[in-house]
Design a protein around this motif. Structure first.
Motif, short mmCIF file in Angstrom:
data_model
loop_
_atom_site.label_atom_id
_atom_site.label_comp_id
_atom_site.label_asym_id
_atom_site.label_seq_id
_atom_site.Cartn_x
_atom_site.Cartn_y
_atom_site.Cartn_z
N SER A 5 20.50 49.44 58.43
CA SER A 5 21.79 49.44 57.76
C SER A 5 21.79 50.43 56.61
CB SER A 5 22.10 48.05 57.22
OG SER A 5 21.16 47.72 56.24
N LEU A 6 22.99 50.84 56.24
CA LEU A 6 23.14 51.83 55.18
C LEU A 6 24.46 51.54 54.47
CD1 LEU A 6 21.74 54.40 54.18
CD2 LEU A 6 23.04 55.69 55.88
N PHE A 7 24.41 51.58 53.15
CA PHE A 7 25.62 51.30 52.38
C PHE A 7 25.98 52.56 51.59
CE2 PHE A 7 27.45 48.42 48.77
CZ PHE A 7 28.74 48.80 49.11
N ILE A 8 27.13 53.14 51.92
CA ILE A 8 27.57 54.39 51.28
C ILE A 8 28.94 54.14 50.62
CG2 ILE A 8 28.20 56.82 51.65
CD1 ILE A 8 26.55 56.66 54.28
N SER A 9 29.07 54.51 49.37
CA SER A 9 30.39 54.41 48.74
C SER A 9 30.93 55.79 48.42
CB SER A 9 30.35 53.54 47.48
OG SER A 9 29.53 54.13 46.51
N LEU A 10 32.26 55.89 48.45
CA LEU A 10 32.95 57.14 48.11
C LEU A 10 33.76 56.90 46.85
CD1 LEU A 10 32.13 57.75 51.01
CD2 LEU A 10 34.33 58.84 51.32
N GLU A 11 33.64 57.81 45.91
CA GLU A 11 34.33 57.63 44.63
C GLU A 11 35.03 58.92 44.23
OE1 GLU A 11 34.62 54.92 42.86
OE2 GLU A 11 33.04 53.57 43.53
N GLY A 12 35.93 58.80 43.26
CA GLY A 12 36.63 59.97 42.73
C GLY A 12 37.99 59.57 42.20
N LEU A 127 24.22 44.01 44.46
CA LEU A 127 24.22 44.95 45.60
C LEU A 127 24.77 46.31 45.19
CD1 LEU A 127 23.81 45.35 48.73
CD2 LEU A 127 26.26 44.84 48.91
N LYS A 128 23.91 47.32 45.30
CA LYS A 128 24.34 48.70 45.00
C LYS A 128 24.29 49.53 46.28
CE LYS A 128 23.37 49.68 40.20
NZ LYS A 128 22.83 50.66 39.28
N PRO A 129 25.12 50.57 46.36
CA PRO A 129 25.04 51.44 47.54
C PRO A 129 23.72 52.23 47.56
CG PRO A 129 27.07 51.81 46.29
CD PRO A 129 26.18 50.97 45.43
N HIS A 130 23.26 52.58 48.77
CA HIS A 130 22.10 53.48 48.88
C HIS A 130 22.50 54.86 48.38
CE1 HIS A 130 21.30 50.46 52.11
NE2 HIS A 130 20.12 50.50 51.53
N LEU A 131 23.77 55.21 48.66
CA LEU A 131 24.27 56.55 48.32
C LEU A 131 25.74 56.44 47.91
CD1 LEU A 131 24.03 59.73 48.52
CD2 LEU A 131 24.83 59.49 50.88
N THR A 132 26.08 57.17 46.85
CA THR A 132 27.47 57.25 46.41
C THR A 132 27.87 58.71 46.36
OG1 THR A 132 27.32 55.21 45.13
CG2 THR A 132 29.06 56.76 44.49
N LEU A 133 28.95 59.05 47.07
CA LEU A 133 29.43 60.43 47.07
C LEU A 133 30.61 60.51 46.12
CD1 LEU A 133 29.31 61.00 50.94
CD2 LEU A 133 27.64 61.78 49.23
N LEU A 134 30.44 61.30 45.07
CA LEU A 134 31.51 61.46 44.08
C LEU A 134 32.27 62.75 44.38
CD1 LEU A 134 33.04 61.03 41.47
CD2 LEU A 134 31.06 61.88 40.20
N LEU A 135 33.52 62.58 44.83
CA LEU A 135 34.35 63.76 45.13
C LEU A 135 35.01 64.22 43.84
CD1 LEU A 135 35.99 62.85 48.55
CD2 LEU A 135 33.75 63.79 48.02
N ASP A 136 34.49 65.29 43.30
CA ASP A 136 34.94 65.75 41.99
C ASP A 136 36.06 66.78 42.13
OD1 ASP A 136 34.79 65.91 39.13
OD2 ASP A 136 33.87 67.89 39.41
N ILE A 137 37.11 66.57 41.36
CA ILE A 137 38.27 67.46 41.42
C ILE A 137 38.99 67.39 40.07
CG2 ILE A 137 39.95 65.73 42.26
CD1 ILE A 137 40.80 67.90 44.29
N GLU A 176 22.64 58.24 37.05
CA GLU A 176 21.99 57.81 38.30
C GLU A 176 22.00 58.94 39.32
OE1 GLU A 176 22.49 53.73 39.88
OE2 GLU A 176 24.06 53.58 38.40
N PRO A 177 21.29 60.03 39.03
CA PRO A 177 21.36 61.20 39.92
C PRO A 177 20.79 60.94 41.32
CG PRO A 177 19.67 61.51 38.23
CD PRO A 177 20.41 60.25 37.88
N ASP A 178 19.90 59.97 41.46
CA ASP A 178 19.34 59.70 42.79
C ASP A 178 20.37 59.05 43.70
OD1 ASP A 178 16.98 60.77 42.03
OD2 ASP A 178 16.03 58.85 41.54
N ARG A 179 21.20 58.20 43.11
CA ARG A 179 22.20 57.50 43.93
C ARG A 179 23.52 58.27 44.03
NH1 ARG A 179 26.54 53.85 42.89
NH2 ARG A 179 25.99 53.54 40.69
N ILE A 180 23.99 58.82 42.93
CA ILE A 180 25.34 59.41 42.91
C ILE A 180 25.26 60.93 43.05
CG2 ILE A 180 27.50 59.60 41.63
CD1 ILE A 180 26.77 57.04 40.12
N LYS A 181 25.81 61.44 44.13
CA LYS A 181 25.79 62.88 44.40
C LYS A 181 27.21 63.44 44.22
CE LYS A 181 21.49 62.49 45.71
NZ LYS A 181 20.42 62.86 44.78
#
Ligand code: TYD
Length: 209
Positions: A5-12, A127-137, A176-181
């Motif tokens: 399993s993998l937990f990915i969140s998208l933010e922005g 519970l935290k995501p394995h990976l969070t993608l921050l869409l920066d704009i 949190e540079p390892d989790r949030i890209k």
């Protein structure tokens, strides 16, 4: 038990293009079992809370109430949908999660950041995501993209608010540079999806443990 399993969140900020990216990721992850959720929402109770939060008629909601409602919607979602999905070995793709509350209600509204982080811990059971993608704009570009939408209560807050939220997200990414890209969301959607896959692929290749 083996579980990939993998937990990915998208933010922005509003208008950053999360929905378009999710569509692309669903296609690119087609050979996997993907469960998509959005916050606030995703369960009967959480959708009722969503209606309350986004209704432009609800002008009287104070920031503390707002934060607690997002948290309440989230705890229900974690228990009913996210945890069972992860236990079943799925890739859970979340359109917003814990970082939204810290960015919007913390950096945007001015509530105490550490308190919100503690409440996030409480409502998710940690519970935290394995990976969070921050869409920066930039907020200006975000607003331009949303021009045709009817704005909800949060979207009516304007550029200054969105700027504070954006800065908040960037601060969280520094912490949190390892989790949030961070992904530059001004790029065209295929390039954004390529970059997202660049972060996701290594997690898919990893040995399940
Ligand atoms: P939504 O229509 O889902 O917007 P988007 O497509 O931009 O995700 O509305 C969600 C709104 O709620 C959005 O303005 C961000 C805000 N929000 C918070 O303020 N705090 C939170 O914890 C969450 C999850 C969302």
């Amino acid at each position: 038990m083996k579980n990939n399993s993998l937990f990915i969140s998208l933010e922005g900020i509003d208008g950053c293009g999360k929905s378009s990216l999710i569509e692309k990721l669903i296609t690119r992850l087609a050979q996997h079992s993907v469960l998509c959720i959005r916050e606030p929402g995703g369960t009967v109770i959480s959708e009722k809370i969503r209606d309350m939060l986004l209704d432009i008629k609800n002008k009287g909601i104070i920031p503390r109430t707002e934060a607690l409602l997002y948290m309440a919607a989230r705890s229900q979602l974690v228990e009913e949908i996210i945890n069972p999905g992860l236990a079943a070995g799925k890739i859970v793709l979340a359109d917003r999660y814990i970082d939204s509350t810290v960015a919007y209600q913390g950096y945007g509204r001015g509530l105490e950041i550490n308190l919100l982080k503690t409440l996030n811990q409480f409502c998710t059971g940690g519970l935290k995501p394995h990976l969070t993608l921050l869409l920066d704009i930039t907020p200006e570009e975000g607003e331009r993209r949303r021009r045709t939408d009817i704005p909800d209560r949060l979207e009516k807050e304007g550029i200054t608010f969105q700027e504070k939220v954006r800065e908040g997200y960037l601060q969280l990414a520094r912490e949190e540079p390892d989790r949030i890209k961070i992904i530059d969301a001004a790029k065209e959607i295929e390039a954004v999806a390529d970059e997202a896959m660049h972060y996701i692929q290594p997690l898919l290749d990893k040995d399940p443990s």
